[in-house]
Design an enzyme around this catalytic site. Sequence first.
Site, PDB file in Angstrom:
ATOM      1  N   SER A 586       3.388  -6.280  -4.593  1.00 22.34           N
ATOM      2  CA  SER A 586       3.482  -4.954  -5.203  1.00 22.34           C
ATOM      3  C   SER A 586       2.143  -4.221  -5.021  1.00 22.34           C
ATOM      4  O   SER A 586       1.725  -4.016  -3.880  1.00 22.34           O
ATOM      5  CB  SER A 586       3.888  -5.079  -6.671  1.00 22.34           C
ATOM      6  OG  SER A 586       4.349  -3.853  -7.172  1.00 22.34           O
ATOM      7  N   ASP A 672      14.841  -3.563  -2.696  1.00 20.51           N
ATOM      8  CA  ASP A 672      13.693  -3.111  -3.480  1.00 20.51           C
ATOM      9  C   ASP A 672      13.651  -1.592  -3.428  1.00 20.51           C
ATOM     10  O   ASP A 672      13.279  -1.010  -2.418  1.00 20.51           O
ATOM     11  CB  ASP A 672      12.406  -3.707  -2.906  1.00 20.51           C
ATOM     12  CG  ASP A 672      11.174  -3.340  -3.713  1.00 20.51           C
ATOM     13  OD1 ASP A 672      11.294  -2.550  -4.670  1.00 20.51           O
ATOM     14  OD2 ASP A 672      10.084  -3.838  -3.379  1.00 20.51           O
ATOM     15  N   HIS A 704      12.657  -6.314  -5.728  1.00 21.74           N
ATOM     16  CA  HIS A 704      11.201  -6.418  -5.768  1.00 21.74           C
ATOM     17  C   HIS A 704      10.777  -7.868  -6.012  1.00 21.74           C
ATOM     18  O   HIS A 704       9.613  -8.212  -5.813  1.00 21.74           O
ATOM     19  CB  HIS A 704      10.677  -5.507  -6.883  1.00 21.74           C
ATOM     20  CG  HIS A 704       9.247  -5.082  -6.732  1.00 21.74           C
ATOM     21  ND1 HIS A 704       8.759  -4.429  -5.630  1.00 21.74           N
ATOM     22  CD2 HIS A 704       8.183  -5.219  -7.564  1.00 21.74           C
ATOM     23  CE1 HIS A 704       7.467  -4.175  -5.782  1.00 21.74           C
ATOM     24  NE2 HIS A 704       7.091  -4.656  -6.954  1.00 21.74           N
TER      25      HIS A 704
END
Length: 729
Positions: A586, A672, A704
């Site tokens: 991330s 995602d 994600h």
Amino acid sequence: MRKAAFLFAAVMLLLTAGNIQAQETMKIGKQNIKLSSRLMTPEALWAMGRIGGYEASPDGRRIVYQVGYYSVKENKSHHVLYMMNADGSGQKLLTQSAKNETDATWIDNNRIAFNTGGEIWVMNADGTNRQQATSTEGNVEGFKFSPDRQKVVILKSIPFHDIIKENPADLPKATGRLVTDLMYRHWDHYVESIQHPFVADVDFGDDHVTVAKEMKDILEGEPYECPMEPFGGIEQIDWSRDSKCIAYTCRKQTGLMYSISTDSDIYLYNIGSRETKNLCKPADYKAPEVDPTKTLKHQSVNSPENLKNNPGYDQNPKFSPDGKYVAWLSMARDGYESDRQRLCCYNLQTGEKRYLTESFDSNVDDFCWSDSKDAIIYFIGVWHATENLYSINWKGEVKQLTTDWADFGSLQMMNNGKQILAERHSYTASADLYVVTPNSKKPSGTKIQQITAENKHIFDQLAKPTVQQRWVGTTDGQKMLYWVILPPDFDETKKYPTLLFCEGGPQSPVSQFWSYRWNFMIMASQGYVIIAPNRHGLPGFGSEWCEEISGDWTGQCMNDYLSAIDDAAQNLPFVDKDRMGAVGASFGGFSVYYLAGHHDKRFKCFIAHDGAFNLEAMYTETEENWFSNWEYDDAYWNKDRTANADKTYKNSPHLFVDKWDTPILCIHGEKDYRINYTQGMSAFNAARMRGIEAQLLIFPDENHWVLKPQNGVLWQRTYFNWLDRWLKK
């Protein structure tokens, strides 16, 4: 990754616990397995049971709790229910079917309700006399009984076509979606349904529990979700102690405004009159007009005057035991999902709101009411990279009750009013349940008793890493804490390949988390030293430290990464400065992409999972637009964009690919919608076009995160194969 040496011969005995045949014959739960290695492997990690929801009986004598087991072979999970005494003795498996059984809650001291097959079922505390209580065609997604047990609130999804229009009835096989506004998808799915809370009557008999089929939608006709996407659940709803009202969390906005605003409120719904009151704002409140292409930070919605109206996140209400108050988690500012989360207490008689934790300069992550006069509320919060337990009284006096190098989670007051049921984990221990007996008068007298040992049979066979703390000076003259995780059987005379861990968020703590993917124990067990900095931008070191990252993604926080790894390379003799890698997901993946163009040959390889690569593309690709607005300041097309916005876009990692010179593994999930998979593909494509060694691990069916067992093992194997290739030569 080294394979045969680290596999254990009998692990599939446990892994098959998740397949349907094993479930039908009740071969589930802990098995007597023998590992063929003392070191953690991906297979051992996925063999562990994962404790989920839990609740103590009204008299505090027994606890029902949930455990998930996973089968790599079948690529499935199975969630079961256990019962035990409050001291951890007398553990008994309650689950009797191949279906998942979840969300257990006590009806009284002798009966339990739970969810299986999308219906509420009830059973005796010993697992006998199982009966179905609802008939909703499998639509129950969560539930909570009223204190008087006369009603139940049930979460169900209803069709929602305000944003994505319903296709014509004569085109039943059409797959297209006609989208008319923003927030048409969230996290990993297109938004074509939303959850609503429904209230139904309950008939409690001595030998039966029946929920009426007729249910009242307390948000009937309103196009808003409750609980809130993407992670909200029944914790966002609570019953008043007299069972006459429901407090619920809701962000009453849709489309464009939903996508740029974090303004959720706590509403009080009266069961009898069916009237709803907003506890956060006056009845005549009207939100100020905003420019959706600019950060809300400096707009009138966050003016000092409007901050009195709670324009930020408000969620997770809980009524006090005496019914006079309701408290919830509250953020001050609109558009800022990582604002400091405070504890707000509302007087139901006077309407007064009081913020109790103003002296605690970090987040309150969960809380429970106390019956004690010495401590009004207990809560958990992160400070200096650990998530510990605190008490707060009406004066706002905070006392730290535990000082573990660990993270506590999800607090529940046991109904004797003297003890707390909580989950606890660390870098070297998966989640287990604990009973905490707090001592607010003498915090050092707080007692902590472990009552489950879900994975002891595995951990007893594994060598554990060593965990250390180290502080280093930063380039702006401050001090930064970083964790050092050393391999099992560590030899201080040897040099080890070393990983710089880059945290996501960007404002998520590097506390003592236990992850089934970014797991420091398995990394150390593969022979790596891990350096995990609590850089600028993380909670637990004061608001100023935490907020410095907004508008400065490539400044001080990147200097902090380099300060930590340089300190380790120069001052820790066991760190091999010629065999270092940087990894992260991330924002951590963004960090890796950026460092790839700015590391001055410190690192020999990189791994970026679900990272942002092109910030201009990210601005309009992500579904929660409030995030990019706050972090970047401006849309990239604004000619009057701020200096911070200009700096952000001009320092996007994709603009420095010409400086890339190091092998990189890019990982991304195609579902995602927070950071689109095109970001990972773009980074990989750019690396290969530059002639740089690179790999792309793409998951068509993951978001994600990586949630499926076989994908999880593939992730771990690919991860360590890549590291071993470049750092163990």
